[in-house]
Design an enzyme around this catalytic site. Structure first.
Site, mmCIF file in Angstrom:
data_model
loop_
_atom_site.group_PDB
_atom_site.id
_atom_site.type_symbol
_atom_site.label_atom_id
_atom_site.label_comp_id
_atom_site.label_asym_id
_atom_site.label_seq_id
_atom_site.Cartn_x
_atom_site.Cartn_y
_atom_site.Cartn_z
ATOM 1 N N CYS A 1 6.504 -2.583 -4.565
ATOM 2 C CA CYS A 1 6.971 -1.959 -5.799
ATOM 3 C C CYS A 1 6.818 -0.443 -5.760
ATOM 4 C CB CYS A 1 6.175 -2.488 -6.970
ATOM 5 S SG CYS A 1 6.136 -4.257 -7.075
ATOM 6 N N ARG B 1 10.474 0.801 0.693
ATOM 7 C CA ARG B 1 9.238 0.037 0.590
ATOM 8 C C ARG B 1 9.500 -1.466 0.485
ATOM 9 N NH1 ARG B 1 4.862 3.130 -1.093
ATOM 10 N NH2 ARG B 1 4.003 1.364 -2.192
ATOM 11 N N TRP C 1 9.106 -5.823 -6.328
ATOM 12 C CA TRP C 1 9.058 -6.837 -5.273
ATOM 13 C C TRP C 1 8.311 -8.007 -5.891
ATOM 14 C CZ3 TRP C 1 5.495 -9.444 -2.132
ATOM 15 C CH2 TRP C 1 5.986 -9.947 -0.920
ATOM 16 N N ASN D 1 2.748 -1.225 -10.685
ATOM 17 C CA ASN D 1 2.555 -1.719 -9.317
ATOM 18 C C ASN D 1 1.211 -2.419 -9.270
ATOM 19 O OD1 ASN D 1 4.854 -0.386 -8.606
ATOM 20 N ND2 ASN D 1 3.859 1.122 -7.279
ATOM 21 N N GLY D 2 1.111 -3.478 -8.466
ATOM 22 C CA GLY D 2 -0.182 -4.151 -8.321
ATOM 23 C C GLY D 2 -0.187 -5.495 -9.014
ATOM 24 N N GLU E 1 3.984 -7.686 19.631
ATOM 25 C CA GLU E 1 4.723 -6.726 18.807
ATOM 26 C C GLU E 1 6.236 -6.919 18.982
ATOM 27 O OE1 GLU E 1 4.303 -4.935 16.388
ATOM 28 O OE2 GLU E 1 5.748 -3.307 16.427
ATOM 29 N N LYS F 1 8.764 -7.794 15.963
ATOM 30 C CA LYS F 1 9.943 -6.971 15.650
ATOM 31 C C LYS F 1 11.180 -7.859 15.586
ATOM 32 C CE LYS F 1 8.618 -4.063 14.452
ATOM 33 N NZ LYS F 1 7.288 -3.590 14.280
ATOM 34 N N GLU G 1 11.144 -10.132 12.501
ATOM 35 C CA GLU G 1 11.240 -9.382 11.241
ATOM 36 C C GLU G 1 12.674 -8.993 10.897
ATOM 37 O OE1 GLU G 1 7.522 -6.461 10.285
ATOM 38 O OE2 GLU G 1 8.560 -6.052 12.143
ATOM 39 N N HIS H 1 -0.119 -24.110 29.037
ATOM 40 C CA HIS H 1 -0.959 -24.856 28.096
ATOM 41 C C HIS H 1 -0.201 -25.188 26.822
ATOM 42 C CE1 HIS H 1 -4.386 -24.344 30.694
ATOM 43 N NE2 HIS H 1 -4.125 -23.042 30.778
ATOM 44 N N LYS I 1 7.533 -2.698 2.970
ATOM 45 C CA LYS I 1 6.959 -1.702 3.867
ATOM 46 C C LYS I 1 5.465 -1.558 3.633
ATOM 47 C CE LYS I 1 7.187 1.684 6.838
ATOM 48 N NZ LYS I 1 7.207 1.190 8.231
HETATM 49 C C1 G6P Z 1 3.888 -4.596 6.374
HETATM 50 C C2 G6P Z 1 4.936 -3.807 7.128
HETATM 51 C C3 G6P Z 1 4.557 -3.706 8.598
HETATM 52 C C4 G6P Z 1 3.156 -3.121 8.732
HETATM 53 C C5 G6P Z 1 2.120 -3.886 7.905
HETATM 54 C C6 G6P Z 1 0.810 -3.124 7.826
HETATM 55 O O1 G6P Z 1 3.887 -5.911 6.799
HETATM 56 O O2 G6P Z 1 6.197 -4.426 7.007
HETATM 57 O O3 G6P Z 1 5.477 -2.873 9.268
HETATM 58 O O4 G6P Z 1 2.782 -3.159 10.070
HETATM 59 O O5 G6P Z 1 2.580 -4.019 6.567
HETATM 60 O O6 G6P Z 1 1.019 -1.925 7.137
HETATM 61 P P1 G6P Z 1 0.144 -0.632 7.293
HETATM 62 O O7 G6P Z 1 0.791 0.377 6.384
HETATM 63 O O8 G6P Z 1 -1.238 -1.001 6.814
HETATM 64 O O9 G6P Z 1 0.149 -0.222 8.709
#
Ligand code: G6P
Length: 610
Positions: free
Chosen positions: A2, A27, A74, A99-100, A483, A487, A490, A506, A605
């Protein structure tokens, strides 16, 4: 997640609110809305979907005003509906954005219902609107009503409130979620993120936990949790407008992938300027904090967690310090045997991920006062709660899928490793000079890896129709496989899993058939021969492999084994260079599938809720 923006000015603030919300889009959100005070009345426009749809509706309704608040939501409490979108109003008199999460919203809802309030949404936020209204009814002005309501709210929040009873005023409050004030000439602003107001002003005040703020056109007064008037420092934000613009790129993710040589060069600048790994890079009293540590505990979420996993290999091998890495949301709810001589390192691009913040608070409550934040957003919550800080200088990262933040986090963690090694007498001068040289060469090696984009793009077309993919790596490259898989899932929504290549037989080998692409990260390190054997295991089962190998790996290509050669082996920094092709693969696979690369479905984000 948010986002909040608010403005009070002598001009029409609707364009300011809309522009601010557009800058908060990165975000992640699913609905947007504004509420303004127009001719003494609260007027509100909300829409599910994009800010642009809400903007069109506001235009169609001819909304203009000199005071207003806006929000991107969100969904947490209640589905993605217009009724649940913010702002929420009470009796058409008062509007709130939030927010929150309000944890005691059920109890407050029951209480407010008993007082005669009716609810139109399923959100926890509507409780705030009615609660503030209720306190106004008790004779409080807007500021006092927000302060009284804040005392009764449990949880995390940043809020902005306007009321038709006091049309020249906007009030904000912060507890656990970021909120800042933007100072203009005859106009003032509120925002959850500086990018929302940077087009209007760069002068900002970061509110602290428990603060409330009273804004008029002429001035801003901040009160602490006890209600005392306080002075908070003014900062000049250096967020560049260029980093918030797309420029010649199609997506922010693509732009940010290509910004990595610059971001890395900026992040290592201080190390190079010092010509060595000195504790002061982490803060004035870093030597005292880092000098006698017995271990490192890394806490993070998502991509930042994978940066931590990578660092563990470096910290144990180079600095000789035991290192554990844990997902913050697990650590915070676990009974932990704490050793206060361990350094707690939080890694967070945003500096506001709730689980990481709460894990840090928990660690501190267990006696950990040696804390270090690796963060990309100056003055955000996590670095401010940490004894030491190393800011990555990636610049604003807008794409939800983290790219340049990740590689700069790795650079910061490598710097930490070398600093710890030096403090412990494990870094000979010649080795230090060699590592510095490796860092100096790194932007060039990353650029070389970026030049592989056309080859990776060809591969991505073969990935696009797939449902699943497997990523393999060994040692320090295993987290890069993780990672890469993250990616891909996501942003392309292809299901992807990563395994240490030695673990293949395994379990995951059972999944391998001609339909399962297997991505292998296979640089020329001490585990290369082992990886080659693992590859044979896949090959023997008809699997098709896509291998990223550096020039020294000497991989033969065949019908089943495709190879893209990354630059000549760059030694310990190889995981940073190998991050690039897996980012590019995910990006191009997503492009080929036509997904919304910068705003993948359901993701945010900054994850500011549990
Ligand atoms: C969300 C984002 C990721 C990020 C993670 C941790 O899931 O989509 O891209 O890695 O949060 O966020 P931070 O700001 O703590 O690195």
């Amino acid at each position: 997640m948010c986002g909040i923006v608010g403005a009070i000015a002598g001009r029409d603030v609707v364009p300011v609110l809309v522009e601010g919300l557009k800058r908060l889009e990165y975000r992640g959100y699913d609905s947007a809305g504004i509420a303004v005070l127009d001719d003494g009345q609260v007027r509100r426009v909300r829409r599910t979907g994009r800010v642009a749809e809400m903007e069109a509706a506001a235009q169609a309704e001819g909304i203009h005003a000199q005071l207003g608040i806006g929000h991107t939501r969100w969904a947490t409490h209640g589905g993605v509906t217009e009724a649940n979108a913010h702002p929420h109003v009470s009796f058409g008199e008062l509007a709130v954005v939030h927010n929150g999460i309000i944890e005691n919203h059920d109890a407050q809802r029951d209480r407010l219902k008993a007082l005669g309030y009716t609810f139109e949404s399923q959100t926890d936020t509507e409780v705030i609107a009615h609660l503030v209204h209720h306190h106004q009814q008790q004779g409080h002005d807007l500021l006092a009503a927000v302060q009284a309501a804040a005392k009764e709210l449990h949880g995390a929040y940043a809020i902005a409130v306007v009321s038709k009873r006091e049309p020249g005023r906007m009030v904000g409050a912060r507890m656990g979620c970021p909120l800042l004030v933007g100072l203009g000439e005859g106009e003032n602003f509120l925002a959850s993120d500086v990018s929302a107001i940077v087009q209007a002003t760069r002068r900002v005040i970061f509110l602290e936990e428990g603060d409330t703020v009273d804004l008029t056109r002429e001035g801003v007064r901040v009160f602490d949790a006890s209600g005392a008037l306080v002075t908070r420092d003014e900062h000049l934000s250096d967020v560049s407008l260029a980093s918030l613009e797309l420029g010649p790129y199609r997506h922010f993710m693509q732009k940010e992938i290509h910004e990595q040589p610059r971001a890395i060069a900026d992040t290592i600048e201080q190390v190079i300027a010092n010509n060595g790994f000195v504790p002061q890079l982490f803060g004035a009293n870093a030597e005292a904090v880092l000098g006698d540590i017995e271990g490192v505990q890394i806490l993070a979420c998502g991509t930042s967690y994978y940066a931590g996993l990578t660092a563990r290999y470096w910290i144990e091998a180079i600095a000789g310090v035991p290192c554990s890495v844990e997902i913050a949301s697990e650590y915070r709810y676990r009974t932990v045997v704490a050793n206060p001589k361990h350094l707690v390192v939080t890694i967070s691009q945003s500096g506001e991920t709730l689980d990481t913040m709460e894990a840090l608070k928990y660690a501190k409550s267990l006696g950990h006062d040696k804390t270090l934040s690796i963060c990309n957003v100056p003055e955000s919550a996590i670095p401010r709660a940490s004894a030491l800080v190393y800011y990555t200088r990636a610049g604003a990262e807008i794409g939800v899928a983290s790219t340049k933040a990740f590689t700069t986090q790795l650079v910061a963690l490598f710097t930490l490793t070398c600093t710890l090694a030096k403090l412990r007498g494990r870094l000979a001068q010649a080795q230090e000079a060699a590592y510095l040289d490796d860092l100096r060469q790194l932007p060039g090696s990353v650029q070389h890896a970026l030049n592989l984009e056309p080859q990776v793009q060809v591969w991505s077309e073969r990935f696009a129709p797939k449902q699943h993919a497997l990523f393999l790596g060994r040692g320090v490259h295993y987290p890069i496989a993780l990672e890469g898989a993250l990616k891909l899932k996501e942003i392309s929504y292809i299901h992807a899993e990563a395994y240490p290549a030695g673990e293949l037989k395994h379990g995951p080998l059972a999944l391998v058939d001609t339909e399962m692409p297997v991505v292998v990260i296979a640089p020329n390190d001490s585990l290369l021969e082992k990886v080659k054997s693992n590859i044979q295991e896949v090959r023997a089962r008809g699997g098709e492999m896509f291998v990223f190998a550096d020039l020294d790996s000497h991989f033969g290509e065949s019908e089943q084994v495709h190879v893209i050669r990354t630059p000549r082996h760059v030694g310990v920094l190889s995981p940073i260079v190998h991050s690039i092709p897996v980012q590019l693969l995910a990006y191009h696979a997503a492009l080929a599938r036509g997904t919304d690369v910068d705003k993948p479905r359901n993701l945010a984000k900054s994850v500011t809720v549990e």
